[in-house]
Write a protein that holds these residues in place. Structure first.
Motif, PDB file in Angstrom:
ATOM      1  N   PHE A 140      -2.754   8.045   3.984  1.00 15.08           N
ATOM      2  CA  PHE A 140      -3.448   7.054   4.806  1.00 15.08           C
ATOM      3  C   PHE A 140      -4.545   6.323   4.035  1.00 15.08           C
ATOM      4  O   PHE A 140      -4.968   5.241   4.424  1.00 15.08           O
ATOM      5  N   SER A 141      -5.023   6.901   2.947  1.00 15.09           N
ATOM      6  CA  SER A 141      -6.088   6.256   2.174  1.00 15.09           C
ATOM      7  C   SER A 141      -5.544   5.205   1.202  1.00 15.09           C
ATOM      8  O   SER A 141      -6.318   4.467   0.607  1.00 15.09           O
ATOM      9  N   SER A 142      -4.238   5.104   1.066  1.00 19.81           N
ATOM     10  CA  SER A 142      -3.635   4.126   0.167  1.00 19.81           C
ATOM     11  C   SER A 142      -3.384   2.810   0.901  1.00 19.81           C
ATOM     12  O   SER A 142      -2.703   2.785   1.923  1.00 19.81           O
ATOM     13  N   LYS A 143      -3.906   1.714   0.369  1.00 19.97           N
ATOM     14  CA  LYS A 143      -3.670   0.399   0.979  1.00 19.97           C
ATOM     15  C   LYS A 143      -2.196   0.025   0.891  1.00 19.97           C
ATOM     16  O   LYS A 143      -1.655  -0.621   1.767  1.00 19.97           O
ATOM     17  N   ARG A 144      -1.538   0.444  -0.175  1.00 15.89           N
ATOM     18  CA  ARG A 144      -0.109   0.162  -0.345  1.00 15.89           C
ATOM     19  C   ARG A 144       0.704   0.868   0.749  1.00 15.89           C
ATOM     20  O   ARG A 144       1.650   0.305   1.290  1.00 15.89           O
ATOM     21  N   PHE A 145       0.326   2.094   1.093  1.00 12.97           N
ATOM     22  CA  PHE A 145       1.050   2.844   2.122  1.00 12.97           C
ATOM     23  C   PHE A 145       0.927   2.162   3.485  1.00 12.97           C
ATOM     24  O   PHE A 145       1.872   2.176   4.276  1.00 12.97           O
ATOM     25  N   LEU A 146      -0.213   1.577   3.770  1.00 18.45           N
ATOM     26  CA  LEU A 146      -0.410   0.928   5.060  1.00 18.45           C
ATOM     27  C   LEU A 146       0.557  -0.238   5.254  1.00 18.45           C
ATOM     28  O   LEU A 146       0.872  -0.605   6.379  1.00 18.45           O
ATOM     29  N   LYS A 147       1.066  -0.809   4.164  1.00 21.54           N
ATOM     30  CA  LYS A 147       2.032  -1.910   4.246  1.00 21.54           C
ATOM     31  C   LYS A 147       3.447  -1.417   4.543  1.00 21.54           C
ATOM     32  O   LYS A 147       4.345  -2.214   4.770  1.00 21.54           O
ATOM     33  N   SER A 148       3.666  -0.085   4.533  1.00 29.54           N
ATOM     34  CA  SER A 148       5.019   0.432   4.769  1.00 29.54           C
ATOM     35  C   SER A 148       5.493   0.158   6.186  1.00 29.54           C
ATOM     36  O   SER A 148       6.686   0.192   6.452  1.00 29.54           O
ATOM     37  N   SER A 149       4.586  -0.122   7.098  1.00 28.57           N
ATOM     38  CA  SER A 149       5.003  -0.461   8.455  1.00 28.57           C
ATOM     39  C   SER A 149       5.223  -1.964   8.600  1.00 28.57           C
ATOM     40  O   SER A 149       5.638  -2.432   9.651  1.00 28.57           O
ATOM     41  N   ASP A 150       4.966  -2.719   7.542  1.00 31.11           N
ATOM     42  CA  ASP A 150       5.108  -4.173   7.599  1.00 31.11           C
ATOM     43  C   ASP A 150       6.274  -4.659   6.737  1.00 31.11           C
ATOM     44  O   ASP A 150       7.267  -5.162   7.242  1.00 31.11           O
ATOM     45  N   ASP A 151       6.152  -4.499   5.410  1.00 30.55           N
ATOM     46  CA  ASP A 151       7.180  -5.067   4.542  1.00 30.55           C
ATOM     47  C   ASP A 151       7.387  -4.330   3.223  1.00 30.55           C
ATOM     48  O   ASP A 151       8.014  -4.861   2.317  1.00 30.55           O
ATOM     49  N   LYS A 152       6.881  -3.132   3.083  1.00 21.72           N
ATOM     50  CA  LYS A 152       7.013  -2.393   1.820  1.00 21.72           C
ATOM     51  C   LYS A 152       7.955  -1.200   1.980  1.00 21.72           C
ATOM     52  O   LYS A 152       8.040  -0.595   3.035  1.00 21.72           O
ATOM     53  N   PHE A 153       8.635  -0.868   0.881  1.00 24.95           N
ATOM     54  CA  PHE A 153       9.521   0.286   0.816  1.00 24.95           C
ATOM     55  C   PHE A 153       8.920   1.241  -0.215  1.00 24.95           C
ATOM     56  O   PHE A 153       8.750   0.861  -1.367  1.00 24.95           O
ATOM     57  N   LEU A 154       8.592   2.469   0.227  1.00 23.03           N
ATOM     58  CA  LEU A 154       7.836   3.388  -0.625  1.00 23.03           C
ATOM     59  C   LEU A 154       8.493   4.759  -0.721  1.00 23.03           C
ATOM     60  O   LEU A 154       9.146   5.217   0.209  1.00 23.03           O
ATOM     61  N   ILE A 155       8.266   5.391  -1.870  1.00 26.11           N
ATOM     62  CA  ILE A 155       8.626   6.804  -2.064  1.00 26.11           C
ATOM     63  C   ILE A 155       7.364   7.523  -2.512  1.00 26.11           C
ATOM     64  O   ILE A 155       6.668   7.060  -3.416  1.00 26.11           O
ATOM     65  N   ALA A 156       7.065   8.649  -1.851  1.00 21.10           N
ATOM     66  CA  ALA A 156       5.924   9.476  -2.228  1.00 21.10           C
ATOM     67  C   ALA A 156       6.449  10.840  -2.675  1.00 21.10           C
ATOM     68  O   ALA A 156       7.217  11.476  -1.953  1.00 21.10           O
ATOM     69  N   ILE A 157       6.046  11.252  -3.866  1.00 21.63           N
ATOM     70  CA  ILE A 157       6.405  12.578  -4.381  1.00 21.63           C
ATOM     71  C   ILE A 157       5.125  13.396  -4.473  1.00 21.63           C
ATOM     72  O   ILE A 157       4.154  12.973  -5.105  1.00 21.63           O
ATOM     73  N   GLU A 158       5.124  14.564  -3.846  1.00 24.70           N
ATOM     74  CA  GLU A 158       3.928  15.404  -3.805  1.00 24.70           C
ATOM     75  C   GLU A 158       3.730  16.154  -5.116  1.00 24.70           C
ATOM     76  O   GLU A 158       4.693  16.579  -5.756  1.00 24.70           O
ATOM     77  N   ALA A 159       2.467  16.355  -5.469  1.00 23.70           N
ATOM     78  CA  ALA A 159       2.135  17.115  -6.676  1.00 23.70           C
ATOM     79  C   ALA A 159       2.463  18.599  -6.510  1.00 23.70           C
ATOM     80  O   ALA A 159       2.584  19.322  -7.492  1.00 23.70           O
ATOM     81  N   GLN A 160       2.654  19.059  -5.275  1.00 21.34           N
ATOM     82  CA  GLN A 160       3.005  20.458  -5.007  1.00 21.34           C
ATOM     83  C   GLN A 160       4.470  20.769  -5.310  1.00 21.34           C
ATOM     84  O   GLN A 160       4.876  21.923  -5.290  1.00 21.34           O
ATOM     85  N   ASP A 161       5.263  19.732  -5.580  1.00 19.57           N
ATOM     86  CA  ASP A 161       6.675  19.927  -5.907  1.00 19.57           C
ATOM     87  C   ASP A 161       6.789  20.687  -7.225  1.00 19.57           C
ATOM     88  O   ASP A 161       6.101  20.367  -8.186  1.00 19.57           O
ATOM     89  N   PRO A 162       7.657  21.681  -7.298  1.00 18.41           N
ATOM     90  CA  PRO A 162       7.793  22.461  -8.546  1.00 18.41           C
ATOM     91  C   PRO A 162       8.211  21.614  -9.751  1.00 18.41           C
ATOM     92  O   PRO A 162       7.867  21.940 -10.877  1.00 18.41           O
ATOM     93  N   LYS A 163       8.927  20.528  -9.546  1.00 18.50           N
ATOM     94  CA  LYS A 163       9.388  19.679 -10.648  1.00 18.50           C
ATOM     95  C   LYS A 163       8.363  18.607 -11.034  1.00 18.50           C
ATOM     96  O   LYS A 163       8.571  17.876 -11.989  1.00 18.50           O
ATOM     97  N   PHE A 164       7.254  18.521 -10.296  1.00 16.04           N
ATOM     98  CA  PHE A 164       6.286  17.445 -10.521  1.00 16.04           C
ATOM     99  C   PHE A 164       5.590  17.608 -11.868  1.00 16.04           C
ATOM    100  O   PHE A 164       5.099  18.672 -12.215  1.00 16.04           O
TER     101      PHE A 164
END
Length: 187
Positions: A140-164
């Motif tokens: 929610f703190s990312s301005k880019r993420f806030l655009k995902s409900s308007d016109d952006k397509f995003l992928i978020a990968i968590e740092a907790q992922d073992p492959k990260f």
């Protein structure tokens, strides 16, 4: 083995990486690459449902519909059984001009109790499987993420992922066609 803590260049803890893609086709292709790379803690965000995204992400069929169906049938059975017991053994009264063993008069209430059990199971199951309520999310703190409900397509990968890995994950997203990749700080 504990997961390493990653930090942004300015020293803040990292939630993960957020990558922006230009179109539904581009994000589908990128989701396939992330899936094939073996990541497990990641998600796709878009302003509308992208057809076939479940397959691109490698998601299994959810179990919630099966649970809801079973609980709904059990609820209808409980409603029917309770009414039957009351009419036949508890208070033998003539209802709708039918004998106490008549099952037809029990159907409407049994159906409604089944619907009630189904509704509560849907709500509680959705909350449990989605990990809700969660009042704040680091994305929610990312301005880019806030655009995902308007016109952006995003992928978020968590740092907790073992492959990260900071560098390899960033390179994967760039080679998958990301137009922008940013660090998301953990709240």
């Amino acid at each position: 083995m504990s997961t390493p803590i990653y930090r942004t260049p300015d020293g803040k803890d990292v939630y993960g990486l957020l990558a922006e893609f230009a179109s539904p086709g581009a994000i589908s292709h990128a989701a396939e690459k992330v899936r094939d790379a073996g990541y497990t803690k990641w998600d796709v965000y878009s302003p509308f449902a992208v057809h076939g995204m479940d397959e691109c992400m490698g998601l299994k069929r959810p179990i919630l519909p099966l649970i809801v169906g079973i609980v709904g049938l059990v609820g209808a059975g409980v409603g029917f059984g309770f009414q039957y017991w009351v009419r036949v053994y508890g208070y033998q009264l003539v209802h709708q001009g039918k004998p106490p063993e008549a099952w037809q008069v029990l159907v409407p209430v049994a159906f409604e109790i089944g619907v009630l059990f189904t509704a509560f199971t849907c709500i509680l199951g959705m909350l449990a499987f989605n990990g809700l309520p969660r009042w704040h999310h680091p994305l929610f703190s990312s301005k880019r993420f806030l655009k995902s409900s308007d016109d952006k397509f995003l992928i978020a990968i968590e740092a907790q992922d073992p492959k990260f890995d900071q560098n390899r994950t960033r390179e994967l997203l760039i080679t998958a066609g990301a137009s922008a990749v940013e660090w998301v700080e953990d709240a």
